[in-house]
Design a protein around this motif. Structure first.
Motif, PDB file in Angstrom:
ATOM      1  N   SER A 103       0.834  -1.209   0.000  1.00 32.62           N
ATOM      2  CA  SER A 103       0.000   0.000   0.000  1.00 32.62           C
ATOM      3  C   SER A 103       0.866   1.255   0.000  1.00 32.62           C
ATOM      4  CB  SER A 103      -0.912   0.005   1.229  1.00 32.62           C
ATOM      5  OG  SER A 103      -0.210   0.435   2.371  1.00 32.62           O
ATOM      6  N   GLY A 104       2.105   1.146   0.471  1.00 30.06           N
ATOM      7  CA  GLY A 104       2.966   2.320   0.557  1.00 30.06           C
ATOM      8  C   GLY A 104       3.198   2.954  -0.799  1.00 30.06           C
ATOM      9  N   ASP A 105       3.518   2.130  -1.803  1.00 24.42           N
ATOM     10  CA  ASP A 105       3.736   2.689  -3.141  1.00 24.42           C
ATOM     11  C   ASP A 105       2.653   2.249  -4.121  1.00 24.42           C
ATOM     12  OD1 ASP A 105       4.441   0.099  -3.180  1.00 24.42           O
ATOM     13  OD2 ASP A 105       6.530   0.394  -3.738  1.00 24.42           O
ATOM     14  N   GLN A 106       1.605   1.627  -3.605  1.00 22.80           N
ATOM     15  CA  GLN A 106       0.474   1.203  -4.423  1.00 22.80           C
ATOM     16  C   GLN A 106       0.909   0.385  -5.633  1.00 22.80           C
ATOM     17  OE1 GLN A 106      -2.747   4.024  -5.135  1.00 22.80           O
ATOM     18  NE2 GLN A 106      -1.819   5.343  -3.598  1.00 22.80           N
ATOM     19  N   THR A 107       1.681  -0.644  -5.341  1.00 24.51           N
ATOM     20  CA  THR A 107       2.072  -1.543  -6.419  1.00 24.51           C
ATOM     21  C   THR A 107       1.601  -2.948  -6.091  1.00 24.51           C
ATOM     22  OG1 THR A 107       4.189  -1.955  -5.342  1.00 24.51           O
ATOM     23  CG2 THR A 107       4.145  -0.251  -7.048  1.00 24.51           C
ATOM     24  N   ASP A 149      -9.674 -13.664  -1.641  1.00 21.11           N
ATOM     25  CA  ASP A 149     -10.163 -13.247  -2.954  1.00 21.11           C
ATOM     26  C   ASP A 149      -9.656 -11.824  -3.191  1.00 21.11           C
ATOM     27  OD1 ASP A 149     -11.471 -12.842  -5.257  1.00 21.11           O
ATOM     28  OD2 ASP A 149     -13.463 -12.591  -4.356  1.00 21.11           O
ATOM     29  N   PHE A 150      -8.504 -11.706  -3.846  1.00 19.07           N
ATOM     30  CA  PHE A 150      -7.863 -10.404  -3.951  1.00 19.07           C
ATOM     31  C   PHE A 150      -7.960  -9.842  -5.366  1.00 19.07           C
ATOM     32  CE2 PHE A 150      -4.282  -7.520  -4.561  1.00 19.07           C
ATOM     33  CZ  PHE A 150      -4.450  -6.682  -3.469  1.00 19.07           C
ATOM     34  N   THR A 151      -8.402  -8.609  -5.444  1.00 17.36           N
ATOM     35  CA  THR A 151      -8.393  -7.879  -6.704  1.00 17.36           C
ATOM     36  C   THR A 151      -7.630  -6.593  -6.455  1.00 17.36           C
ATOM     37  OG1 THR A 151     -10.619  -8.693  -7.023  1.00 17.36           O
ATOM     38  CG2 THR A 151      -9.858  -7.009  -8.567  1.00 17.36           C
ATOM     39  N   PRO A 152      -6.623  -6.293  -7.227  1.00 13.87           N
ATOM     40  CA  PRO A 152      -5.873  -5.063  -6.944  1.00 13.87           C
ATOM     41  C   PRO A 152      -6.773  -3.844  -7.089  1.00 13.87           C
ATOM     42  CG  PRO A 152      -5.172  -6.034  -9.019  1.00 13.87           C
ATOM     43  CD  PRO A 152      -6.077  -7.036  -8.364  1.00 13.87           C
ATOM     44  N   PRO A 153      -6.690  -2.907  -6.157  1.00 12.99           N
ATOM     45  CA  PRO A 153      -7.563  -1.736  -6.204  1.00 12.99           C
ATOM     46  C   PRO A 153      -7.223  -0.835  -7.386  1.00 12.99           C
ATOM     47  CG  PRO A 153      -5.933  -1.514  -4.465  1.00 12.99           C
ATOM     48  CD  PRO A 153      -5.793  -2.890  -5.009  1.00 12.99           C
ATOM     49  N   ALA A 154      -8.174   0.005  -7.744  1.00 13.14           N
ATOM     50  CA  ALA A 154      -7.952   0.947  -8.840  1.00 13.14           C
ATOM     51  C   ALA A 154      -6.779   1.856  -8.485  1.00 13.14           C
ATOM     52  CB  ALA A 154      -9.218   1.765  -9.060  1.00 13.14           C
ATOM     53  N   GLY A 155      -6.006   2.197  -9.476  1.00 13.29           N
ATOM     54  CA  GLY A 155      -4.887   3.105  -9.247  1.00 13.29           C
ATOM     55  C   GLY A 155      -3.608   2.396  -8.872  1.00 13.29           C
ATOM     56  N   THR A 156      -3.648   1.056  -8.836  1.00 10.75           N
ATOM     57  CA  THR A 156      -2.456   0.305  -8.465  1.00 10.75           C
ATOM     58  C   THR A 156      -1.658  -0.050  -9.714  1.00 10.75           C
ATOM     59  OG1 THR A 156      -3.715  -0.658  -6.676  1.00 10.75           O
ATOM     60  CG2 THR A 156      -1.639  -1.741  -7.223  1.00 10.75           C
ATOM     61  N   THR A 157      -0.346   0.051  -9.581  1.00  7.44           N
ATOM     62  CA  THR A 157       0.522  -0.396 -10.674  1.00  7.44           C
ATOM     63  C   THR A 157       0.675  -1.906 -10.538  1.00  7.44           C
ATOM     64  OG1 THR A 157       1.709   1.636 -10.234  1.00  7.44           O
ATOM     65  CG2 THR A 157       2.700   0.093 -11.820  1.00  7.44           C
ATOM     66  N   VAL A 158       0.174  -2.661 -11.529  1.00  9.70           N
ATOM     67  CA  VAL A 158       0.206  -4.121 -11.446  1.00  9.70           C
ATOM     68  C   VAL A 158       1.283  -4.649 -12.393  1.00  9.70           C
ATOM     69  CG1 VAL A 158      -1.103  -6.253 -11.710  1.00  9.70           C
ATOM     70  CG2 VAL A 158      -2.237  -4.176 -10.873  1.00  9.70           C
ATOM     71  N   THR A 159       2.148  -5.497 -11.843  1.00 10.38           N
ATOM     72  CA  THR A 159       3.174  -6.143 -12.659  1.00 10.38           C
ATOM     73  C   THR A 159       2.842  -7.624 -12.746  1.00 10.38           C
ATOM     74  OG1 THR A 159       4.694  -4.643 -11.557  1.00 10.38           O
ATOM     75  CG2 THR A 159       5.661  -6.344 -12.971  1.00 10.38           C
ATOM     76  N   GLU A 160       2.808  -8.143 -13.981  1.00 11.48           N
ATOM     77  CA  GLU A 160       2.617  -9.591 -14.152  1.00 11.48           C
ATOM     78  C   GLU A 160       3.993 -10.244 -14.145  1.00 11.48           C
ATOM     79  OE1 GLU A 160       0.152 -11.732 -14.341  1.00 11.48           O
ATOM     80  OE2 GLU A 160      -1.477 -10.259 -14.141  1.00 11.48           O
ATOM     81  N   GLN A 161       4.153 -11.217 -13.299  1.00 11.36           N
ATOM     82  CA  GLN A 161       5.446 -11.885 -13.197  1.00 11.36           C
ATOM     83  C   GLN A 161       5.285 -13.298 -13.740  1.00 11.36           C
ATOM     84  OE1 GLN A 161       7.888 -10.011 -10.916  1.00 11.36           O
ATOM     85  NE2 GLN A 161       9.215 -10.979 -12.419  1.00 11.36           N
TER      86      GLN A 161
END
Lengths: 391, 278, 321
Positions: A142-146, A262-274
């Motif tokens: 949550s600190g850097d929203q990633t 059941d986790f869905t990244p919140p809006a505004g998050t930078t999502v990286t697919e690994q």
């Protein structure tokens, strides 16, 4: 008459603070007062602990490190590059995460239900989450929203991985299993006084290295009298307080709310697919870890997993010198991550010695030689220097 | 007339005391200043480009995405100084303020009763704590509604809840922060019984709040930290985890309760033996 | 509640003493204020009047000694005493940011016996009684000192009281206000309320009071009815005559100790009249006339309270320590 009555009016003013201070001193003593459990031999207790099967729980884990390191929280956020206003809110991975865990204390909540697991590292004004389900793993800060997402093959969801905290937080299970596996001729295993952890009565198992070459004085593991679950692990390196302690402060056996997994990244998050390593790479890694897996440093392994990097797939494998508690791991120069050597933290964290720099803690030392090799172990620096020069 | 007076909690006196508190211009000026904190934050974010994550006060980067976070950011900014400042003024004024204008002797002759007066004054100060916290939260929510889009709230854990689910959490945060200030109020009440100069009691209370936070920031004083009344001041963010972590709420309530008992007892001892010479 | 034997006393102190550090502000004071009296508490500034009053009202704790108010022990039973007592202590004090009626309502709400229902009516009546009805809605910071003093008096009238303790009630009042206060005190006394008035002004006490006590340097130096206080003083005979020598001789034969003064044209002869040497006026006049003394004027001068006050507390501005 007035003199005595005015003194009388001060009675509560003196009594209440006195009561509170007494209470504050006595209550923790009572909380840790030994409970009276039936006697167990070390073997019975080990078997009991090994047979522990708690598939579902929710709990809070407190981890305190007292490794004799300087306070690096400020540096940690520099290294992470994106610490919030909170000092330990660093969402960085790799080296800074390891440093973060090695200094100060942390609180994490753990939720387990079969193959599903969620670990929440509760930082100051921030949180780092790891959510592991049968087919995927999420890392969220949550600190850097990633967020980092790893898709997993469906068949991979075994209990073993669920019980390994992928974030590098050492749960009681992880540490206890590591030490239980080493309970051989090198270690004298005794049963200590019964104790109470997270309000549950527990046996204690004390592991004392027979080998005096190691820095570790003893390892104390509290084992839940009801389920056999390790409730706390304390590594003692001879100082007054344990060098490393991980303990449940609160524990509920039973399935947590399924929605937690059941986790869905919140809006505004930078999502990286690994991407996950290929099957061949996994096989190679498995072969490697079968050879020396039990001696491999838990922190390094977990750290690598947390960063989501498949660093260990390099051709050069670490080698092992010695056995038991005094084992030294030697990593050839080519296998050392570049981040480790170029980090601006290196000069702050390490002291120069003849032939390299040493990263020193109460329980372990790491030697970085001038030619780029790394030697690590729970042994004094001299032993590492001897190992480096020995061949 | 010869019968003993009925034991009452002084609800009538408490009622007028709270009225008096809110009839003072000073009270409204302080609440206005507190309301300005989230408003200024919101305006600053609105007119500047959206801040980089991790810069500035916590949650600031969330504000432009969700106006409701203005309230949380406002609290994070107001808790270290602005809230203790206003609470220190009110709590430090409780007894010393009456002493300085001579009202104390008339209240006691009335007779308010020393224990009852102390109790009523403390409750009125606690009411101000509620008002001060709610002012920041409500001003933050309102200005957030006006200047920014409002939608589902992202929790620290990364989970998302609806606005309807978020409102009780914001109220719980307000409750958390209010509880956090109760210990400081008790300290202010005690200081206020020591002097007839209200400014002295106010200053001492505020200085102590700052000192406590400085001590709390020194890692060398780890052993002291669990005993500082400011330890859990920013712990209200535990309400924004999923599921809510009530542990620090309970610890905080216990700690503040301890401070209330200790300083309440000291204030009691001091005020009941004090010669009212003002 | 058992009625104490000395219930006829509204205020009774026994060896009441208060020390602040090394300084003794009130020194072993035995005060007895009868029920129904208007009791003047006289003394120069700094003589311990206000400290005594604060001890009676439980504001400060006595160093030693005891206080009984309306038959109850103070400060042990203050909750039973104070609702029956109205008091004005060391000048009025009010929250300046509240109006007159708000201030009174606030103080009234502090009294656990005062009814909330009748509060506004009682506040209005009390303001009316001191002539402040027109200023009820004004903030107190806009009040003059005299208005504040009246408001302080109004505070004591909020509830029916058995005892009023008024510390310097006419301070800051104009002559008309002073007269009003006097009339108020008289009307209260007529209703049966005991009034305990402190003042440093003798005239005020002489005009209002039935009883008085005199404080000096923390000690109670005299108390009683005004007549008793006056009678302790020394009456004198004063006569003017051209035959000074003869007059002195005649008075000496009557057992007096005459002194002669010659001032302006008049020749004055005076002699103190003490208890055992007090011939009746007609005896003296008859003896003088029989001796052929020409008497221009003949007066028996009773002692004034002022003489007594000055004799007890000292002359001038210096405060006795």
């Amino acid at each position: 008459m007035s003199r005595s009555s005015s003194l009388g009016r001060w009675v509560p003013a003196i009594a209440i603070p006195a009561l509170i201070v007494t209470g504050a001193l006595v209550v923790p003593l009572q909380a840790s007062a030994s409970s009276d459990l039936p006697d167990q031999t070390p073997r019975q207790l080990l078997e009991f602990a090994a047979s522990a099967n708690v598939p579902a729980l929710s709990g809070t884990i407190d981890q305190t490190s007292n490794l004799g390191l300087p306070d690096l929280s400020a540096l940690g956020s520099v290294a992470g590059g994106a610490g919030g206003s909170g000092s330990s809110g660093s969402g960085g991975t790799g080296l800074s995460s390891v440093i973060d865990l090695a200094t100060g204390s942390h609180t994490a909540r753990v939720f387990l239900d079969g193959g599903n697991a969620r670990v929440q590292v509760m930082d100051h004004l921030a949180e780092r989450d790891v959510i592991r389900t049968a087919d995927s793993a999420w890392f969220y800060s949550s600190g850097d929203q990633t967020a980092v997402h790893v898709a997993l093959p469906a068949h991979d969801g075994t209990g073993d991985t669920a019980r390994t905290a992928p974030d590098g937080t050492w749960t009681p299970q992880v540490l206890a299993e590591k030490f239980l596996s080493e309970a051989d001729v090198s270690t004298s295993v005794t049963v200590g006084e019964d104790t109470t952890v997270a309000g549950r009565s527990a046996y204690t198992l004390v592991l004392t290295p027979k080998d005096t070459a190691t820095l570790i004085a003893s390892v104390t593991i509290a084992i839940d009298s009801e389920t056999g679950l390790p409730l706390s692990v304390a590594v003692d390196a001879g100082a007054d307080s344990p060098a490393l302690e991980v303990a449940f402060s609160q524990l509920t056996i039973g399935a947590p709310d399924a929605a937690l997994f059941d986790f869905t990244p919140p809006a505004g998050t930078t999502v990286t697919e690994q991407a996950l390593p290929t099957k061949a790479e996994i096989q190679a890694k498995k072969d490697g870890s079968q050879k020396d897996g039990s001696q491999k440093d838990g922190a390094t392994r977990n750290g690598a997993e947390a960063s989501g990097k498949s660093a260990a797939s390099a051709a050069e494998q670490p080698t092992v010198i010695g056995t038991g508690w005094a084992t030294i791991v030697s990593v050839p120069a080519s296998a050392v991550p570049a981040e480790m050597l170029t980090s601006p933290l290196l000069d702050t964290l390490t002291q120069p010695v003849d032939g390299g720099r040493v990263f020193s803690t109460a329980v372990a030392n790491v030697l970085l030689t001038t030619d780029g090799r790394v030697f690590a172990g729970s042994v004094p620096v001299d032993a590492l220097l001897a190992a480096a020069a020995g061949r | 007339m010869s019968a003993a007076p009925p034991r009452r909690l002084g609800l009538a006196l408490l009622g007028t005391e709270i009225c008096v508190l809110f009839q003072r211009k000073r009270t409204w000026a302080m609440l206005l200043a507190l309301a300005a904190v989230p408003v200024l934050i919101a305006i600053a974010v609105r007119i500047s480009s959206s801040p980089r994550p991790g810069r500035g006060p916590a949650f600031l980067d969330q504000v432009s995405q969700n106006g409701l976070f203005v309230a949380v950011t406002g609290l994070v900014v107001a808790i270290p100084l602005f809230l203790p400042l206003t609470v220190g003024v009110v709590a430090g004024d409780t007894i010393a303020g009456e002493a300085s204008n001579g009202m104390l002797r008339y209240l006691l002759i009335a007779p308010a009763g020393r224990v009852r007066l102390l109790w009523v004054k403390y409750v009125a100060a606690a009411v101000f704590c509620v008002a001060a916290t709610l002012t920041v939260v409500i001003a933050g929510l309102l200005i957030g509604l006006i200047l920014f889009p409002v939608g589902d709230v992202t929790l620290l854990s990364g989970d998302t809840i609806t606005v309807a689910e978020a409102i009780p959490r914001f109220l719980a945060i307000a409750a958390y922060v209010t509880v956090s200030l109760l210990g400081l109020s008790a300290i202010g009440l005690f200081f206020s019984t020591l002097t007839d100069v209200p400014v002295g009691a106010m200053a001492a209370t505020i200085v102590l709040a700052v000192v406590s936070q400085i001590l709390g920031a020194l890692p060398q004083l780890d052993w002291l930290h669990p005993w500082l009344f400011s330890t859990y001041w920013l712990g209200f963010t535990d309400i924004l985890r999923q599921p809510v972590s009530w542990e620090s709420f309970g610890d905080n309530a216990l700690l503040q309760g301890g401070y209330i008992l200790v300083f309440g007892a000291l204030a009691y001892g001091r005020f009941l033996t004090k010669d009212i010479l003002s | 509640m058992t009625q104490p034997a000395d219930a006829e006393l509204a205020i009774e102190t026994r060896e009441l003493t208060k020390r602040f550090g090394s300084q003794t502000a009130v020194n072993s004071v035995d005060l007895a204020v009868p029920l129904g009296s208007v009791f003047g508490f006289l003394g120069p500034n700094g003589s311990g009047k206000t400290t005594s009053i604060r001890m009676m009202l439980g504001l400060i704790a006595p160093t030693s000694g005891s206080v009984r108010i309306l038959g109850r022990e103070s400060p042990a039973d203050l909750a039973g005493i104070l609702p029956r007592v109205g008091a004005l202590v060391e000048g009025p004090a009010f929250a300046p940011f509240l109006t007159g009626s708000q201030n009174l309502a606030r103080l009234d709400s502090a009294d656990p016996l005062a009814s909330t229902r009748t509060r506004s009516a009682r506040v209005a009546a009390a303001l009316d009684r001191v002539g402040l009805a027109h200023a009820a809605g004004k903030k107190v910071h806009a009040y003059s000192l005299g208005m504040k003093q009246r408001l302080g008096l109004a505070n004591t009238f909020l509830m029916p009281r058995e005892l009023l303790v008024l510390d310097e009630p006419t301070n800051g009042l104009d002559p008309q206000g002073t007269r009003e206060v006097r009339n108020l005190v008289r009307s209260l006394a007529d209703e049966g309320t005991t009034v305990f008035v402190s003042s440093h002004l003798l005239a005020e006490i002489e005009q209002m009071c039935t009883h008085a006590a005199v404080m000096s340097a923390g000690r109670l130096v005299a108390q009683g009815t005004l007549d008793e206080l006056r009678s302790v003083g020394i009456a004198r005979v004063e006569l003017t005559t051209p035959d000074v020598g003869a007059a002195c001789a005649v008075l000496a034969t009557l057992g007096l100790l005459p002194e002669a003064y010659v001032a302006d044209a008049a020749h004055l002869v005076t002699a103190p009249l003490t208890g055992d040497r007090r011939p009746a006026a007609h005896e003296m006049v008859a003896a003088l006339v029989a001796a052929g003394v020409r008497v221009d004027s003949f007066v028996i001068q009773e002692s004034s309270l002022e003489d007594r006050f000055v004799a007890l507390t000292g002359e001038g501005f210096e405060i006795v320590q």
